[in-house]
Design an enzyme around this catalytic site. Structure first.
Site, PDB file in Angstrom:
ATOM      1  N   LEU A   1       0.823  -1.204   0.000  1.00 58.77           N
ATOM      2  CA  LEU A   1       0.000   0.000   0.000  1.00 58.77           C
ATOM      3  C   LEU A   1       0.861   1.259   0.000  1.00 58.77           C
ATOM      4  O   LEU A   1       0.533   2.243  -0.653  1.00 58.77           O
ATOM      5  CB  LEU A   1      -0.913  -0.010   1.222  1.00 58.77           C
ATOM      6  CG  LEU A   1      -2.018   1.030   1.265  1.00 58.77           C
ATOM      7  CD1 LEU A   1      -3.004   0.801   0.138  1.00 58.77           C
ATOM      8  CD2 LEU A   1      -2.739   0.983   2.593  1.00 58.77           C
ATOM      9  N   SER A   2       1.942   1.201   0.733  1.00 60.58           N
ATOM     10  CA  SER A   2       2.765   2.396   0.866  1.00 60.58           C
ATOM     11  C   SER A   2       3.447   2.792  -0.439  1.00 60.58           C
ATOM     12  O   SER A   2       3.991   3.866  -0.546  1.00 60.58           O
ATOM     13  CB  SER A   2       3.813   2.190   1.954  1.00 60.58           C
ATOM     14  OG  SER A   2       4.511   0.999   1.702  1.00 60.58           O
ATOM     15  N   LYS A   3       3.410   1.904  -1.424  1.00 60.02           N
ATOM     16  CA  LYS A   3       4.034   2.250  -2.695  1.00 60.02           C
ATOM     17  C   LYS A   3       3.177   3.226  -3.495  1.00 60.02           C
ATOM     18  O   LYS A   3       3.665   3.924  -4.368  1.00 60.02           O
ATOM     19  CB  LYS A   3       4.259   0.982  -3.530  1.00 60.02           C
ATOM     20  CG  LYS A   3       5.350   0.072  -2.972  1.00 60.02           C
ATOM     21  CD  LYS A   3       6.658   0.235  -3.753  1.00 60.02           C
ATOM     22  CE  LYS A   3       7.835  -0.426  -3.074  1.00 60.02           C
ATOM     23  NZ  LYS A   3       7.728  -1.888  -3.015  1.00 60.02           N
ATOM     24  N   ARG A   4       1.884   3.215  -3.226  1.00 58.70           N
ATOM     25  CA  ARG A   4       1.028   4.117  -3.995  1.00 58.70           C
ATOM     26  C   ARG A   4       1.222   5.537  -3.483  1.00 58.70           C
ATOM     27  O   ARG A   4       1.241   5.801  -2.292  1.00 58.70           O
ATOM     28  CB  ARG A   4      -0.440   3.720  -3.849  1.00 58.70           C
ATOM     29  CG  ARG A   4      -0.739   2.365  -4.460  1.00 58.70           C
ATOM     30  CD  ARG A   4      -2.207   2.153  -4.529  1.00 58.70           C
ATOM     31  NE  ARG A   4      -2.854   2.723  -3.348  1.00 58.70           N
ATOM     32  CZ  ARG A   4      -4.143   2.740  -3.146  1.00 58.70           C
ATOM     33  NH1 ARG A   4      -4.941   2.251  -4.037  1.00 58.70           N
ATOM     34  NH2 ARG A   4      -4.666   3.274  -2.060  1.00 58.70           N
TER      35      ARG A   4
END
Ligand code: GLU
Length: 458
Positions: A240-243
């Site tokens: 999620l943190s990649k978005r």
């Protein structure tokens, strides 16, 4: 029982980080413990002081309060690692004098020349006292000395027993050669000094746990209990943190999510109620929150569920509360339009941010779109006849308006549903809108009649 939430002020408070904060907070509230907020701003490259306020604002918005900290005019500020330097230095001294840490003069170039690609070959750990003494004036990093042969087993409340072999543990740098402490040193030093009993944090930090355990032991302090929380995945199962961009807590506020809905949703990521209910008040979650119900595998961030929950919470708001929140989000929204529409709006939007657009046609005449429902003789006749009826209708109430419209449609021998379509389009600019009769009442006689006439001649 004391827990801490230790964000890096390097960006907006990410929803995944807020999830960690929330689980710590829930656990503290469930156990009657203390929740500490500690800003990990030791890395000068990434820490931005101006991001601390938005972190606090994000937590407050979610209802996550902290129980201690420096006084900032009547409330608690956060602890900041940058203000704990002396404390960190004392910890390092203690480790050095116990022989649990050593100075290291190796440069990156020297390591490369020795063929050390990852980790460290413990070159400086093996120096003689005489060698050390001759170099004592040169700047040196400080490394933690992993005790010989020590395997570490992390007895994690969520992940179970996780074993780290001695061969895989590195003598990591804990202080840079410029004297600044690294995460591992700061976090251990702080957790010990703040008497943290339970460390709940993201599963991505599990690899640093064996070293934290060894450092804590070297300091002769009690070990906290660790619980590594499941990571959140996006719907594509990616991290999620990649978005980028839309994953900050405050962006959920801007997009019209209610904090009640968001925390309810966060609770369900990796945890579930023993009742299996999904819509849960925060009081119920606190009551039921135990770590043994936290699952070990990553949780998928299901935006459909979040929207569903948000709508449930919007429906439950009383009218005044809905109006207050909509206006808070968009101060340009006319209160005298939202107020009477409040009850009708609730079931028709999933976020507060949709409200201004949903009601815009009431106070702003919409552009007349071309529509298959307009332009026919039948449509023109209907619109003219309704305009005529409404021109002199008394009393001007939604009910009377409805009766007048239905009478016109019946008199013209039209199908009830199809007959009203041109009126919908004329009044709201779209085939679907909030209830028609209430809308017309609010729009007012002269404007409503004008819209009907414009649509019939257009
Ligand atoms: N500052 C760390 C992070 O945000 C968390 C440290 C910890 O919880 O131990 O990744």
């Amino acid at each position: 029982m004391r827990v801490r939430f230790a964000p890096n002020p390097s960006g907006d408070l990410h929803i995944g980080t807020a999830h960690t904060a929330f689980f710590n907070w829930l656990y503290a509230r469930h156990e009657g413990g203390v929740f500490v907020l500690r800003i990990e701003d030791t890395d000068p490259e990434t820490a931005k002081p101006e991001l601390v306020d938005p972190i606090m604002e994000s937590l407050r918005w979610l209802g996550i309060n902290w129980d201690e900290g420096p006084d900032i005019g009547g409330s608690f500020g956060p602890y900041r690692d940058s203000e704990r330097r002396t404390n960190h230095e004392e910890t390092v001294e203690q480790l050095l004098s116990a022989g649990a840490a050593y100075r290291c003069w190796c440069t990156r170039e020297q390591l490369e020349a020795r063929g050390v690609k990852a980790g460290y070959d413990r070159h400086c750990r093996m120096l003689s006292d005489a060698d050390r003494a001759t170099r004592s004036a040169e700047p040196a990093a400080i490394r933690f000395a992993v005790p010989d042969g020590r395997d570490v087993v992390v007895d994690d409340l969520v992940m179970g027993e996780v074993k780290f072999e001695y061969a895989d543990l590195q003598d990591r740098v804990i202080v840079r050669s410029d004297g600044s402490p690294l995460y591992l040193l700061a976090v251990t030093s702080d957790d010990v000094a703040m008497e943290i009993t339970h460390v709940l944090r993201g599963a991505d930090l599990l690899p640093s746990t064996p070293l934290q355990i060894l450092i804590t032991e070297a300091l002769g302090a009690d070990l906290p209990t660790f619980a590594h929380l499941p990571l959140l995945l996006g719907e594509n199962k990616g991290k999620l943190s990649k978005r980028k961009g839309s994953d900050g807590v405050l962006s959920f506020r801007e997009r019209g999510f209610l904090p009640e809905a968001l925390v309810n949703f966060l609770a369900l990521l990796g945890w579930s109620s023993p009742t299996q209910e999904e819509k849960l008040s925060v009081e119920q979650i606190i009551r039921e929150f135990t770590i043994d119900r936290v699952i070990e595998h990553p949780a998928v961030f299901d935006t459909t569920k979040l929207s569903w929950l948000n709508q449930q919470y919007i429906i439950e708001l009383d009218d005044a509360d809905l109006v207050r929140r909509v206006v808070e989000l968009d101060p340009s929204v006319p209160v005298d339009v939202v107020q009477p529409m409040a009850e009708l709006i609730k079931t028709r939007v999933t976020t507060l941010a949709e409200v201004p657009d949903a009601i815009r046609y009431i106070h702003e005449r919409p552009k007349l779109e071309t529509s298959k429902w307009l332009g026919t003789d039948e449509a023109n006749n209907t619109l003219e006849a309704v305009a005529e009826e409404l021109g002199s209708l008394e009393p001007w109430t939604a009910q009377a308006i409805g009766e007048a419209i239905q009478k016109v449609i019946a008199d013209l021998g039209l199908n009830r549903r199809k007959g009203t379509k041109p009126i919908f389009v004329a009044i709201s600019g779209s085939e679907v809108s909030l209830p028609l009769y209430e809308s017309i009442e609010l729009i007012g006689r002269s404007e409503a009649v004008a819209r009907l006439r414009a649509a019939s001649s257009g």
